[in-house]
Design an enzyme around this catalytic site. Structure first.
Site, PDB file in Angstrom:
ATOM      1  N   SER A   1      -2.882  -4.398   0.476  1.00 17.22           N
ATOM      2  CA  SER A   1      -2.117  -4.023  -0.704  1.00 17.22           C
ATOM      3  C   SER A   1      -0.785  -3.449  -0.271  1.00 17.22           C
ATOM      4  O   SER A   1      -0.672  -2.865   0.819  1.00 17.22           O
ATOM      5  CB  SER A   1      -2.878  -2.988  -1.529  1.00 17.22           C
ATOM      6  OG  SER A   1      -2.060  -2.430  -2.531  1.00 17.22           O
TER       7      SER A   1
ATOM      8  N   TYR B   1      -7.403   5.096  -3.416  1.00 14.35           N
ATOM      9  CA  TYR B   1      -7.182   3.653  -3.281  1.00 14.35           C
ATOM     10  C   TYR B   1      -6.212   3.334  -2.156  1.00 14.35           C
ATOM     11  O   TYR B   1      -6.494   2.506  -1.275  1.00 14.35           O
ATOM     12  CB  TYR B   1      -6.658   3.096  -4.605  1.00 14.35           C
ATOM     13  CG  TYR B   1      -6.202   1.655  -4.536  1.00 14.35           C
ATOM     14  CD1 TYR B   1      -7.124   0.621  -4.511  1.00 14.35           C
ATOM     15  CD2 TYR B   1      -4.848   1.340  -4.504  1.00 14.35           C
ATOM     16  CE1 TYR B   1      -6.710  -0.706  -4.448  1.00 14.35           C
ATOM     17  CE2 TYR B   1      -4.420   0.017  -4.436  1.00 14.35           C
ATOM     18  CZ  TYR B   1      -5.352  -0.993  -4.409  1.00 14.35           C
ATOM     19  OH  TYR B   1      -4.949  -2.298  -4.341  1.00 14.35           O
TER      20      TYR B   1
END
Length: 705
Positions: free
Chosen positions: A581, A594
């Site tokens: 990500s 996250y």
């Protein structure tokens, strides 16, 4: 699509030959033109596995057509073309040739030593510029005087044709209605012999061709079809009666292991064998533990009959002259397996040297196609999954033939020189050369986690488009089934398998990789994509939320990579792609769990790149950003949370926000990430490992340097 195999017990019994019955429909046939009736007959025969196997058999009709040059009526032979399958072919699968020109070729025939040159004359007989190449069986149809002809080789027929008692059994079953010709390789000589035999024996319904099937005929498509079905049924009934009195293959010597043990052994053995056979060309495996295979490999006469090899050319061309047989007590011995495969290659090379002439093609791949293991079953390897599966099915046909042949006499395989002449026939070589170049990832095996989501499904689709076999895994069974079904319909059932897998559960991860090894033979590409997303300020981030992110995004990636490493080592390399990500590199508000878990997975990829390099295992990462369309992550609270963090509406405004935020002002789609996955999975990136590829439409915070 499913990984579920039909369970078999530890004891198997002799399987009777299936007795076919007519499936002809007058209603369906009504109104069809002559060529359409031929196609209808062909499809009926080819779609019935009691009649013929994939790609086997050929059909013909002699039809009246208008000559495009003279406008006059001409008799045209419509006959299945080279390389087709009568079960699935269309009208363009038939060769069309002027019959009178075919018949005149006899004057040019110089004898069996010049068979190959006759094939060069067939294109000169083409009617109406039809590009479909004529098969070597064309003379068998051309020189017989009948309007409609079928040539098929179902198991029950080949069992008669490949037995020392076959000729006597043929007389017993049909009296004088079916003739018998000794083995002769297909071609002009056989066509002329067949013509003369039928002329000298009027009233025949057909002729048994020793070693490779029956040829029969009728005055109409329906009559021809029903004659074919009736003959096969007669052979099957006769053999079934004999099998009742004769234990198959001399009785049981080795009992089949329990189904779970067979599956476990196959999952462990297939990657080892694949690694030994894939030095020059990647192979895909297929495992069968059906009743035919278990009965045969566990029988008293197994080794003896396996050495004899296959008889029918259709079987032989798919399976090689003989299988590799393994000792089930030594499957964990790496040195034994390596020597067994090496010895097979040496034996095959010796066979080539004994039989090859100066004009024969160079020796092809010397590795075994069929591997037989008592108590376990049959494993087949080929350049692609469909070919591997078909090779297994053809050897299953060969087993049935051996069973029936032994019930009425002694099974007879092909003479070694005849076998070689067929395998290295110039016509077969020409057929191989006509085949299109395979797609770049044919022979490669991939496993994708989180495959039911947008990025996972797009990545699987991209790999499948280039010919890879793909094991789809996801924890959502309904979504996984939908995606698996869609991809199977698009790319074919052979290339797609599914396995329910939660990447946080160690046993499910291992089960998925075992299923991949058993279904395809190993692993070359891992796409670790399964993920989740959460957003919360640090003081609202609970221990449970923190651990959930790390369980999936750090430990899940660790578990999948750990399961992949031993498989890839056995294949002498592979490619692991982590879906990271932008947040793994760029800090973001209200997403510490996250973002830090994604950062951990990226660093894990770099660590694994160091460990994998000496084994040829490459590990790289793709970092997306804001892939909203098709993403299940964005369907939940994550969308609202991220919108809230930026103070915008979670509807269409969020996607537009991310687009405008990017340097290139572009939306990032699942297909964009899939292209990056494909890059790292393909040979284009063979010299890349430990890298990060950002696919985020440009974000300066995420620049890696």
């Amino acid at each position: 699509m499913s990984t579920t195999r039909s369970p078999q017990g530890s004891t198997v019994n002799a399987l009777p030959f299936q007795v076919p019955s007519s499936r002809w429909s007058d209603e369906r046939a009504q109104g069809l033109k002559a060529a359409e009736l031929l196609l209808y007959r062909s499809n009926l025969l080819g779609s019935d596995l009691t009649v013929t196997n994939f790609g086997g058999g050929n059909t013909s009709a002699k039809l009246q057509e208008q000559d495009p040059l003279s406008g006059e009526s001409a008799t045209v032979l419509w006959v299945k073309g080279s390389g087709g399958d009568i079960g699935s072919m269309k009208l363009d699968g038939f060769s069309t040739l002027y019959l009178d020109k075919l018949l005149r070729l006899e004057k040019l025939y110089r004898g069996v030593e010049h068979e190959d040159e006759m094939v060069g004359f067939l294109p000169h007989c083409t009617f109406n510029l039809n590009p479909r190449a004529a098969s070597i069986d064309t003379p068998l149809h051309a020189y017989l005087p009948f309007a409609h002809i079928d040539h098929v080789h179902p198991d029950a027929i080949i069992a008669l044709a490949a037995s020392s008692g076959g000729e006597a059994a043929t007389r017993e079953i049909w009296g004088g209605a079916i003739g018998w010709l000794p083995w002769k390789r297909p071609g002009f000589d056989l066509g002329l012999r067949l013509r003369d035999y039928v002329a000298n024996n009027p009233g025949l319904r057909g002729v048994m061709l020793a070693g490779h099937g029956i040829i029969c005929w009728g005055d109409s498509s329906k009559a021809c079809y029903e004659n074919t079905i009736d003959l096969i049924a007669g052979a099957a009934k006769y053999l079934n009666q004999r099998l009742v009195k004769h234990p198959a293959f001399g009785g049981v010597k080795v009992s089949a292991q329990p189904a779970d043990d067979r599956a476990r052994i196959a999952a462990q053995l297939m990657p080892r064998l694949r690694g030994l056979m894939s030095a020059k060309q990647f192979k895909v495996g297929h495992f069968s533990d059906d009743a035919e295979a278990l009965e045969f490999v566990g029988s008293a006469k197994f080794e003896e009959l396996a050495r004899v090899g296959t008889s029918c050319p259709d079987h032989f061309l798919r399976t090689k002259i003989a299988p590799l047989t393994l000792d089930p007590a030594r499957l964990d011995d790496a040195e034994y397996l390596a020597k067994a495969v090496s010895a097979y290659r040496d034996q095959y090379a010796a066979y080539y040297q004994r039989c090859a002439g100066p004009k024969d093609p160079p020796m092809r791949d010397a590795n075994p196609v069929v591997v037989l293991v008592p108590g376990v079953g049959r494993i087949t390897f080929a350049a692609d999954k469909t070919t591997a599966r078909l090779a297994g099915e053809f050897y299953g046909n060969a087993i049935n033939v051996m069973r029936g042949a032994e019930a009425i006499g002694r099974y007879i395989g092909l003479d070694e020189q005849e076998a070689f002449n067929i395998e290295y026939w110039a016509l077969e070589e020409a057929k191989l050369q006509r085949m299109p170049k395979p797609k770049p990832l044919v022979g490669k095996i991939a496993l994708v986690t989180g495959a039911a989501g947008g990025i996972g499904a797009a990545s699987a689709r991209r790999l499948l488009a280039d010919g890879a076999c793909v094991m789809l895994t996801d924890r959502d069974l309904d979504a996984l089934t939908r995606v698996g079904t869609a991809l199977s319909q698009q790319y074919g059932q052979d290339l797609v398998r599914t396995s329910l897998c939660d990447v946080t559960q160690e046993d499910q991860v291992q089960a998925a990789f075992d299923a991949c090894a058993r279904e395809f033979g190993g692993l070359d590409i891992l796409v670790s994509n399964a993920g989740l997303a959460s957003s919360a300020p640090i003081e609202e981030t609970t221990i449970a939320l923190w651990r959930k992110n790390y369980d999936v995004l750090a430990e899940g990636y660790f578990l999948t990579a750990r399961a992949a490493f031993p498989l890839m080592k056995q294949q002498r390399g592979g490619s692991i792609v982590f879906i990271g990500s932008k947040n793994a590199l760029a800090a973001t508000p209200n997403a510490s769990a996250y973002a830090s878990a994604k950062a951990a997975s990226i660093h894990l990829a770099r660590c694994l790149a160091l460990e994998g390099a000496e084994h040829g295992i490459r590990v790289n990462a793709v970092n997306p950003d804001a892939v909203i369309r098709g993403s299940r992550i964005w369907d939940g609270e994550w969308r609202k949370e991220r919108a809230g963090a930026y103070g915008i509406d979670p509807g269409d405004e969020l996607e537009e926000f991310y687009r405008k935020r990017s340097m290139l002002k572009q939306n990032v789609l699942p297909e964009d990430i899939a292209e990056a996955v494909w890059y790292f999975a393909s040979s284009i990136s063979l010299k890349s490992t430990g890298n990060i590829l950002n696919v985020d439409a440009g974000n300066a915070q995420a620049f890696t340097r």
